[in-house]
Design a protein around this motif. Structure first.
Motif, PDB file in Angstrom:
ATOM      1  N   LEU A 230       0.826  -1.205   0.000  1.00 35.84           N
ATOM      2  CA  LEU A 230       0.000   0.000   0.000  1.00 35.84           C
ATOM      3  C   LEU A 230       0.857   1.251   0.000  1.00 35.84           C
ATOM      4  CD1 LEU A 230      -2.835   1.187   0.172  1.00 35.84           C
ATOM      5  CD2 LEU A 230      -2.701   1.021   2.663  1.00 35.84           C
ATOM      6  N   LYS A 231       1.884   1.230   0.819  1.00 35.53           N
ATOM      7  CA  LYS A 231       2.781   2.381   0.866  1.00 35.53           C
ATOM      8  C   LYS A 231       3.489   2.570  -0.468  1.00 35.53           C
ATOM      9  CE  LYS A 231       6.575   4.306   3.592  1.00 35.53           C
ATOM     10  NZ  LYS A 231       7.495   4.072   4.724  1.00 35.53           N
ATOM     11  N   GLY A 232       3.905   1.465  -1.061  1.00 40.54           N
ATOM     12  CA  GLY A 232       4.561   1.546  -2.359  1.00 40.54           C
ATOM     13  C   GLY A 232       3.608   2.022  -3.437  1.00 40.54           C
ATOM     14  N   GLY A 233       2.300   1.576  -3.370  1.00 40.16           N
ATOM     15  CA  GLY A 233       1.316   2.026  -4.357  1.00 40.16           C
ATOM     16  C   GLY A 233       1.064   3.518  -4.264  1.00 40.16           C
ATOM     17  N   ARG A 234       0.970   4.015  -3.007  1.00 35.24           N
ATOM     18  CA  ARG A 234       0.771   5.461  -2.844  1.00 35.24           C
ATOM     19  C   ARG A 234       1.952   6.241  -3.398  1.00 35.24           C
ATOM     20  NH1 ARG A 234      -1.392   5.494   3.428  1.00 35.24           N
ATOM     21  NH2 ARG A 234      -3.499   4.647   3.012  1.00 35.24           N
ATOM     22  N   GLN A 235       3.103   5.798  -3.110  1.00 37.35           N
ATOM     23  CA  GLN A 235       4.284   6.495  -3.632  1.00 37.35           C
ATOM     24  C   GLN A 235       4.310   6.450  -5.147  1.00 37.35           C
ATOM     25  OE1 GLN A 235       7.596   4.610  -1.730  1.00 37.35           O
ATOM     26  NE2 GLN A 235       7.310   5.689   0.223  1.00 37.35           N
ATOM     27  N   HIS A 236       3.874   5.314  -5.714  1.00 40.08           N
ATOM     28  CA  HIS A 236       3.857   5.195  -7.174  1.00 40.08           C
ATOM     29  C   HIS A 236       2.851   6.154  -7.793  1.00 40.08           C
ATOM     30  CE1 HIS A 236       4.423   3.282 -11.024  1.00 40.08           C
ATOM     31  NE2 HIS A 236       3.112   3.057 -11.130  1.00 40.08           N
ATOM     32  N   GLU A 237       1.635   6.249  -7.159  1.00 38.90           N
ATOM     33  CA  GLU A 237       0.622   7.168  -7.674  1.00 38.90           C
ATOM     34  C   GLU A 237       1.090   8.617  -7.579  1.00 38.90           C
ATOM     35  OE1 GLU A 237      -2.881   6.376  -5.523  1.00 38.90           O
ATOM     36  OE2 GLU A 237      -3.309   4.453  -6.519  1.00 38.90           O
ATOM     37  N   GLU A 238       1.716   8.978  -6.457  1.00 37.60           N
ATOM     38  CA  GLU A 238       2.222  10.345  -6.316  1.00 37.60           C
ATOM     39  C   GLU A 238       3.278  10.648  -7.369  1.00 37.60           C
ATOM     40  OE1 GLU A 238       3.624  10.654  -2.369  1.00 37.60           O
ATOM     41  OE2 GLU A 238       1.617  10.676  -1.440  1.00 37.60           O
ATOM     42  N   GLU A 239       4.122   9.674  -7.651  1.00 41.54           N
ATOM     43  CA  GLU A 239       5.156   9.874  -8.655  1.00 41.54           C
ATOM     44  C   GLU A 239       4.545  10.052 -10.047  1.00 41.54           C
ATOM     45  OE1 GLU A 239       9.015  10.304 -10.123  1.00 41.54           O
ATOM     46  OE2 GLU A 239       8.227  10.329  -8.069  1.00 41.54           O
ATOM     47  N   GLU A 240       3.527   9.221 -10.348  1.00 41.69           N
ATOM     48  CA  GLU A 240       2.871   9.350 -11.650  1.00 41.69           C
ATOM     49  C   GLU A 240       2.172  10.702 -11.775  1.00 41.69           C
ATOM     50  OE1 GLU A 240       0.262   6.080 -12.144  1.00 41.69           O
ATOM     51  OE2 GLU A 240       1.847   4.724 -12.859  1.00 41.69           O
ATOM     52  N   GLY A 241       1.475  11.182 -10.704  1.00 44.03           N
ATOM     53  CA  GLY A 241       0.820  12.494 -10.750  1.00 44.03           C
ATOM     54  C   GLY A 241       1.815  13.618 -10.970  1.00 44.03           C
ATOM     55  N   ARG A 242       2.961  13.522 -10.268  1.00 46.30           N
ATOM     56  CA  ARG A 242       3.980  14.567 -10.449  1.00 46.30           C
ATOM     57  C   ARG A 242       4.517  14.572 -11.877  1.00 46.30           C
ATOM     58  NH1 ARG A 242       9.269  14.784 -10.333  1.00 46.30           N
ATOM     59  NH2 ARG A 242       9.432  12.557  -9.847  1.00 46.30           N
ATOM     60  N   GLN A 243       4.711  13.364 -12.431  1.00 46.94           N
ATOM     61  CA  GLN A 243       5.214  13.287 -13.809  1.00 46.94           C
ATOM     62  C   GLN A 243       4.191  13.841 -14.800  1.00 46.94           C
ATOM     63  OE1 GLN A 243       6.319   9.246 -14.500  1.00 46.94           O
ATOM     64  NE2 GLN A 243       8.144   9.333 -13.183  1.00 46.94           N
ATOM     65  N   ARG A 244       2.872  13.538 -14.574  1.00 45.66           N
ATOM     66  CA  ARG A 244       1.839  14.079 -15.465  1.00 45.66           C
ATOM     67  C   ARG A 244       1.794  15.601 -15.396  1.00 45.66           C
ATOM     68  NH1 ARG A 244      -1.227   9.582 -13.613  1.00 45.66           N
ATOM     69  NH2 ARG A 244      -2.239  10.915 -12.056  1.00 45.66           N
ATOM     70  N   GLU A 245       1.909  16.160 -14.193  1.00 50.29           N
ATOM     71  CA  GLU A 245       1.894  17.618 -14.029  1.00 50.29           C
ATOM     72  C   GLU A 245       3.072  18.255 -14.739  1.00 50.29           C
ATOM     73  OE1 GLU A 245       1.795  20.874 -10.373  1.00 50.29           O
ATOM     74  OE2 GLU A 245       1.710  18.723  -9.972  1.00 50.29           O
ATOM     75  N   GLU A 246       4.247  17.651 -14.584  1.00 51.97           N
ATOM     76  CA  GLU A 246       5.418  18.186 -15.271  1.00 51.97           C
ATOM     77  C   GLU A 246       5.250  18.103 -16.784  1.00 51.97           C
ATOM     78  OE1 GLU A 246       8.715  16.029 -13.815  1.00 51.97           O
ATOM     79  OE2 GLU A 246       8.795  17.062 -11.867  1.00 51.97           O
ATOM     80  N   HIS A 247       4.628  17.017 -17.256  1.00 50.81           N
ATOM     81  CA  HIS A 247       4.411  16.863 -18.697  1.00 50.81           C
ATOM     82  C   HIS A 247       3.458  17.932 -19.229  1.00 50.81           C
ATOM     83  CE1 HIS A 247       4.190  14.823 -22.532  1.00 50.81           C
ATOM     84  NE2 HIS A 247       2.863  14.787 -22.442  1.00 50.81           N
ATOM     85  N   MET A 248       2.371  18.194 -18.455  1.00 55.77           N
ATOM     86  CA  MET A 248       1.404  19.223 -18.880  1.00 55.77           C
ATOM     87  C   MET A 248       2.047  20.604 -18.906  1.00 55.77           C
ATOM     88  SD  MET A 248      -2.013  17.906 -16.879  1.00 55.77           S
ATOM     89  CE  MET A 248      -2.955  19.357 -17.373  1.00 55.77           C
ATOM     90  N   LEU A 249       2.847  20.909 -17.869  1.00 56.90           N
ATOM     91  CA  LEU A 249       3.534  22.201 -17.859  1.00 56.90           C
ATOM     92  C   LEU A 249       4.473  22.335 -19.040  1.00 56.90           C
ATOM     93  CD1 LEU A 249       4.362  22.533 -14.048  1.00 56.90           C
ATOM     94  CD2 LEU A 249       2.677  23.861 -15.342  1.00 56.90           C
ATOM     95  N   MET A 250       5.153  21.234 -19.388  1.00 60.98           N
ATOM     96  CA  MET A 250       6.057  21.267 -20.520  1.00 60.98           C
ATOM     97  C   MET A 250       5.299  21.495 -21.831  1.00 60.98           C
ATOM     98  SD  MET A 250       9.204  21.122 -21.399  1.00 60.98           S
ATOM     99  CE  MET A 250       9.952  20.443 -19.912  1.00 60.98           C
ATOM    100  N   GLU A 251       4.115  20.835 -21.948  1.00 58.39           N
ATOM    101  CA  GLU A 251       3.315  21.032 -23.158  1.00 58.39           C
ATOM    102  C   GLU A 251       2.811  22.470 -23.258  1.00 58.39           C
ATOM    103  OE1 GLU A 251       0.218  18.179 -23.205  1.00 58.39           O
ATOM    104  OE2 GLU A 251       1.502  16.536 -23.933  1.00 58.39           O
ATOM    105  N   MET A 252       2.386  23.021 -22.106  1.00 60.67           N
ATOM    106  CA  MET A 252       1.927  24.417 -22.115  1.00 60.67           C
ATOM    107  C   MET A 252       3.040  25.361 -22.519  1.00 60.67           C
ATOM    108  SD  MET A 252      -0.475  24.430 -18.694  1.00 60.67           S
ATOM    109  CE  MET A 252      -0.766  26.193 -18.792  1.00 60.67           C
ATOM    110  N   LYS A 253       4.236  25.131 -22.003  1.00 63.09           N
ATOM    111  CA  LYS A 253       5.371  25.982 -22.381  1.00 63.09           C
ATOM    112  C   LYS A 253       5.673  25.848 -23.861  1.00 63.09           C
ATOM    113  CE  LYS A 253       7.708  26.050 -17.898  1.00 63.09           C
ATOM    114  NZ  LYS A 253       8.941  25.671 -17.155  1.00 63.09           N
ATOM    115  N   ASN A 254       5.573  24.619 -24.382  1.00 64.84           N
ATOM    116  CA  ASN A 254       5.841  24.419 -25.800  1.00 64.84           C
ATOM    117  C   ASN A 254       4.795  25.122 -26.670  1.00 64.84           C
ATOM    118  OD1 ASN A 254       8.077  22.860 -25.192  1.00 64.84           O
ATOM    119  ND2 ASN A 254       6.935  20.911 -25.269  1.00 64.84           N
TER     120      ASN A 254
END
Length: 297
Positions: A230-254
């Protein structure tokens, strides 16, 4: 459940086996076998046995060490029955009644051990073998009983055939358990998968306790495993959310950068059109002015 119990054996019928070490005697690997009679005589002398007891002393595996030490495995046999066929137990009882100490093999070994300890305790301050030999000669000059250095080690008590039979015979209260063990052994040899064994209540309780303990350990391990998952799943979800946010910001900048580039290109195109329009206008004015001058002429 198995337990160890000291055997109740008859020492009058038992034998004793030990290592007899004789020091300061010239020997070699080739001649050590010829010293058997001499070694046996010395043991007879120490134990003060009659010549009729010579057969009670058996020497085996004699070896020579350093050319001056003989080591042999010695066995002291129990006293034999007399010519009239009287049993050993009866003979020992008769000896006890007359006040004569029973000379069984364990007593004889104890006597050898005590004599050896007296030598080494008295001569403990003498560091070399020659000094201990001189001490032994001086101490025993009166009776000439032990004018040589020796010691005994590694005692083993060998029970008689009757005692061995008694020790190897199952007690009446354990016959049931013996039958159960035989059933288990026969079933395992024949390859049978089912064994009908009557287990005592205490044994069943011990098995149940062991199973419960095993279950508790398994439940704890599973709980820890799920917590880690469970702890590993939460960390994985948080990591995926952070990566999606960074990807969206990068697309907006582009996209923002692409819009800025399009706007700059449009401005350059508009400037070019303005210049072209100005050139066309000036050309038209020049042509009109030239035509006007031509008509006036």
């Amino acid at each position: 459940k198995f337990s160890k119990t000291l055997a109740n054996i008859n020492l009058d019928e038992a034998s004793s086996s030990f290592k007899f070490v004789l020091e300061d005697i010239d020997c070699s690997d080739d001649t050590v076998g010829a010293l058997a009679d001499e070694v046996k005589d010395k043991i007879m002398k120490l134990l003060e046995l009659d010549t009729s007891d010579t057969s009670r002393i058996v020497l085996r595996s004699m070896i020579c060490e350093n050319g001056d030490t003989v080591i042999t495995t010695t066995t002291l046999l129990p006293p034999s029955t007399d010519g009239g066929g009287r049993s050993l137990r009866a003979a020992s009882l008769s000896s006890a009644a007359t006040g004569i100490e029973t000379q069984h093999s364990i007593n004889l070994f104890t006597k050898l051990r005590d004599l050896s300890q007296e030598q080494y305790q008295g001569g403990s301050l003498l560091q070399n073998l020659k000094g201990r030999k001189m001490f032994a000669d001086e101490e025993n000059a009166s009776d000439n009983k032990a004018d040589f250095i020796f010691n005994v080690t590694d005692l083993q008590i060998i029970a008689s055939a009757s005692d061995m039979k008694t020790m190897l015979t199952t007690a009446s209260d354990l016959l049931g358990e013996e039958e159960e063990l035989k059933k288990i052994a026969s079933s395992s040899k024949s390859g049978a998968h089912s064994m009908e064994v009557i287990i005592k209540k205490t044994d069943r309780r011990a098995i149940i306790n062991e199973i419960e303990l095993y279950e508790d350990v398994m439940i704890k391990e599973m709980h820890n495993y799920f917590e880690l998952e469970l702890k590993g799943g939460r960390q994985h979800e948080e990591e995926e959310g952070r990566q999606r946010e960074e990807h969206m910001l990068m697309e907006m900048k582009n996209q923002e950068e692409a819009g800025r580039l399009r706007e700059e290109q449009m401005l350059r195109e508009m400037k070019t059109l303005h210049v072209e329009l100005l050139v066309v206008t000036l050309a038209c004015i020049g042509i009109s002015f030239a035509a006007l001058l031509y008509l006036k002429k």
